[in-house]
Design an enzyme around this catalytic site. Structure first.
Site, mmCIF file in Angstrom:
data_model
loop_
_atom_site.group_PDB
_atom_site.id
_atom_site.type_symbol
_atom_site.label_atom_id
_atom_site.label_comp_id
_atom_site.label_asym_id
_atom_site.label_seq_id
_atom_site.Cartn_x
_atom_site.Cartn_y
_atom_site.Cartn_z
ATOM 1 N N ARG A 140 -6.579 8.575 -10.672
ATOM 2 C CA ARG A 140 -7.188 8.955 -9.391
ATOM 3 C C ARG A 140 -6.102 9.429 -8.414
ATOM 4 O O ARG A 140 -5.049 8.839 -8.276
ATOM 5 C CB ARG A 140 -7.920 7.750 -8.810
ATOM 6 C CG ARG A 140 -8.614 7.996 -7.463
ATOM 7 C CD ARG A 140 -7.773 7.567 -6.281
ATOM 8 N NE ARG A 140 -8.503 7.693 -5.014
ATOM 9 C CZ ARG A 140 -7.952 7.505 -3.830
ATOM 10 N NH1 ARG A 140 -6.681 7.179 -3.721
ATOM 11 N NH2 ARG A 140 -8.658 7.651 -2.726
ATOM 12 N N VAL A 141 -6.392 10.531 -7.755
ATOM 13 C CA VAL A 141 -5.486 11.043 -6.727
ATOM 14 C C VAL A 141 -6.253 11.082 -5.414
ATOM 15 O O VAL A 141 -7.390 11.556 -5.373
ATOM 16 C CB VAL A 141 -4.988 12.453 -7.101
ATOM 17 C CG1 VAL A 141 -4.227 13.084 -5.946
ATOM 18 C CG2 VAL A 141 -4.089 12.387 -8.342
ATOM 19 N N GLY A 142 -5.632 10.581 -4.364
ATOM 20 C CA GLY A 142 -6.292 10.571 -3.061
ATOM 21 C C GLY A 142 -5.950 11.800 -2.239
ATOM 22 O O GLY A 142 -5.532 12.841 -2.762
ATOM 23 N N ASP A 143 -6.146 11.673 -0.955
ATOM 24 C CA ASP A 143 -5.902 12.797 -0.045
ATOM 25 C C ASP A 143 -4.430 13.005 0.278
ATOM 26 O O ASP A 143 -4.010 14.124 0.611
ATOM 27 C CB ASP A 143 -6.676 12.587 1.262
ATOM 28 C CG ASP A 143 -6.321 11.254 1.931
ATOM 29 O OD1 ASP A 143 -6.063 10.264 1.200
ATOM 30 O OD2 ASP A 143 -6.284 11.198 3.170
ATOM 31 N N GLY A 195 -9.672 8.489 0.772
ATOM 32 C CA GLY A 195 -9.162 9.841 0.560
ATOM 33 C C GLY A 195 -10.214 10.835 0.111
ATOM 34 O O GLY A 195 -10.152 12.018 0.454
ATOM 35 N N SER A 212 0.804 -1.221 0.000
ATOM 36 C CA SER A 212 0.000 0.000 0.000
ATOM 37 C C SER A 212 0.835 1.269 0.000
ATOM 38 O O SER A 212 0.272 2.370 -0.048
ATOM 39 C CB SER A 212 -0.965 -0.005 1.185
ATOM 40 O OG SER A 212 -0.287 -0.270 2.368
ATOM 41 N N THR A 230 1.793 7.036 -0.090
ATOM 42 C CA THR A 230 0.869 5.926 -0.353
ATOM 43 C C THR A 230 0.877 5.531 -1.833
ATOM 44 O O THR A 230 1.260 6.338 -2.694
ATOM 45 C CB THR A 230 -0.570 6.339 0.027
ATOM 46 O OG1 THR A 230 -1.446 5.222 -0.078
ATOM 47 C CG2 THR A 230 -1.104 7.434 -0.874
ATOM 48 N N THR A 251 -5.544 8.641 7.075
ATOM 49 C CA THR A 251 -5.537 7.420 6.289
ATOM 50 C C THR A 251 -6.991 7.022 6.072
ATOM 51 O O THR A 251 -7.864 7.454 6.808
ATOM 52 C CB THR A 251 -4.742 6.302 7.001
ATOM 53 O OG1 THR A 251 -4.710 5.140 6.187
ATOM 54 C CG2 THR A 251 -5.341 5.945 8.350
ATOM 55 N N GLY A 252 -7.233 6.240 5.053
ATOM 56 C CA GLY A 252 -8.607 5.849 4.784
ATOM 57 C C GLY A 252 -9.058 6.347 3.430
ATOM 58 O O GLY A 252 -8.229 6.670 2.566
ATOM 59 N N THR A 270 -1.782 3.985 3.833
ATOM 60 C CA THR A 270 -0.978 5.200 3.899
ATOM 61 C C THR A 270 -0.076 5.226 5.106
ATOM 62 O O THR A 270 -0.492 4.880 6.210
ATOM 63 C CB THR A 270 -1.912 6.436 3.980
ATOM 64 O OG1 THR A 270 -2.708 6.461 2.800
ATOM 65 C CG2 THR A 270 -1.137 7.722 4.077
HETATM 66 N N1 ASP Z 1 -5.843 7.774 1.972
HETATM 67 C C1 ASP Z 1 -5.343 6.965 0.932
HETATM 68 C C2 ASP Z 1 -5.985 7.333 -0.383
HETATM 69 O O1 ASP Z 1 -7.170 7.582 -0.405
HETATM 70 C C3 ASP Z 1 -5.525 5.536 1.120
HETATM 71 C C4 ASP Z 1 -5.649 5.033 2.530
HETATM 72 O O2 ASP Z 1 -5.007 5.500 3.455
HETATM 73 O O3 ASP Z 1 -6.409 4.066 2.692
HETATM 74 O O4 ASP Z 1 -5.303 7.314 -1.369
#
Ligand code: ASP
Length: 338
Positions: free
Chosen positions: A225-228, A251, A78, A215, A248-249, A197
């Site tokens: 796709r771009v996350g947080d 995004g 990850s 991450t 984390t989680g 993350t």
């Molecule tokens: N926050 C990250 C994203 O959305 C992934 C994660 O931490 O689960 O890219």
């Protein structure tokens, strides 16, 4: 038009503001170093960061060194080079870094480079920009001396091909609950290899607080796709006078709510890191109560006094803390649902 007296008053006001900025920008007061990181793989990351902090090093060097550990870990699917790819089989990485003086850098959807955190730092230090993406980020990394390589490992490729067999090419949000605290073999969504993350916050002996976030994002995501994580204020935010937060989680939920910025602003208004994380999590839950039942977001925060807080929507989110006494502590965070 301003008369001379007005000009004098304005100059005085501006110079006292400048004085305030000069004394307040940068470090909080000196104290005991501490580093915290999301997830259990944060233990190894903290240990690399601690090597920098214990010898009086800068928190910025500490978080970069720490983030590079899971980025290089071939078993970590990850973060970094062994990260799971998008639904078309491309490994694309997101990372951001921020120091105690509101300087920051980030890369998003970066391919072929195994240490995005170090590229993010160079964006911060060597360019007038904050965020570089995709091919431009890759071009910059190569110019800075990074060697492009294939990041898709045989293991990740096999997992992706397995996913293709059943997933009908539909990306889904990873609910990423850890198996931590659950009986071995119990059925919890996600597992130890499926946390996404590394978010790290470090306070050094001179009171400088810095953060890093890295991450490979959501496994099997749509291409592009771009996350947080590379979005300053979403996956990471640091205010050297107040504290820092990382997430984390899923995004998308964090971006919608400017999550890490929110946590830091709440701390500025007087909340403890724990209270700030809980309030930020509850804001997400209240805005989308139905969606929140099945998704995970966790926040981790550290203030300039060295106090730590963490909270997640779902159980299972853990973080690692190292302050010299306890170097490998993994702490379950509070959660909204049990
Ligand atoms: N926050 C990250 C994203 O959305 C992934 C994660 O931490 O689960 O890219």
């Amino acid at each position: 038009m301003q008369n001379r007296r007005d000009v004098f008053k304005t100059t005085l006001a501006l110079s006292s503001l400048a004085g305030l900025a000069a004394t307040s920008a940068g470090a909080a007061s000196a104290g005991k170093p501490i580093v915290v990181s999301t997830w259990d793989f944060g233990v190894a990351a903290n240990s690399a960061a601690w090597d920098v902090l214990k010898t009086g090093g800068h928190a910025l060097d500490a978080v970069e060194a720490g983030a590079r550990v899971p980025e290089a870990d071939m078993k970590n699917h990850s973060v970094g080079r062994a990260g799971y790819p998008d639904r078309d089989g491309h490994v694309s990485l997101d990372a951001s870094i921020m120091d105690e003086q509101w300087r920051c850098g980030a890369v998003a959807a970066l391919e072929h480079i195994d240490h995005p955190i170090s590229v993010a730092r160079l964006v911060m230090e060597k360019t007038p920009h904050v965020l570089l993406v995709g091919d431009g980020a890759l071009q910059f990394a190569i110019e800075q001396g990074f060697t492009p390589q294939e990041l898709l490992t045989p293991e990740s490729e096999a997992a992706w091909k397995d996913w293709l067999k059943t997933a009908k090419y539909e990306s889904v949000a990873n609910s990423e609950m850890s198996t931590y605290g659950h009986a071995p073999g119990s059925k919890v969504p996600g597992d130890v290899h499926n946390h996404d993350t590394l978010g790290m916050l470090a306070l050094d002996a001179q009171g400088r607080l810095c953060g890093a976030c890295t991450t490979s994002g959501m496994a099997w995501k749509l291409r592009g796709r771009v996350g947080d994580s590379p979005i300053i204020g979403a996956g990471l935010y640091v205010d050297g006078e107040v504290g820092g937060a990382t997430s984390t989680g899923v995004g998308e939920e964090v971006i919608r709510n400017a999550g890490s910025f929110l946590v830091v602003e709440l701390m500025r208004q007087g909340r403890s890191p724990q209270q700030a994380c809980e309030e930020a999590v509850m804001r997400i839950v209240k805005r989308r109560p139905e969606a929140a039942k099945t998704l995970q977001v966790g926040f981790l925060a550290l203030n300039t006094k060295g106090e730590v807080g963490a909270c997640a929507i779902q159980p299972g989110f853990v973080y690692a803390q190292c302050d010299g006494n306890k170097t490998d502590l993994v702490v379950p965070s509070k959660s909204v649902f049990s």
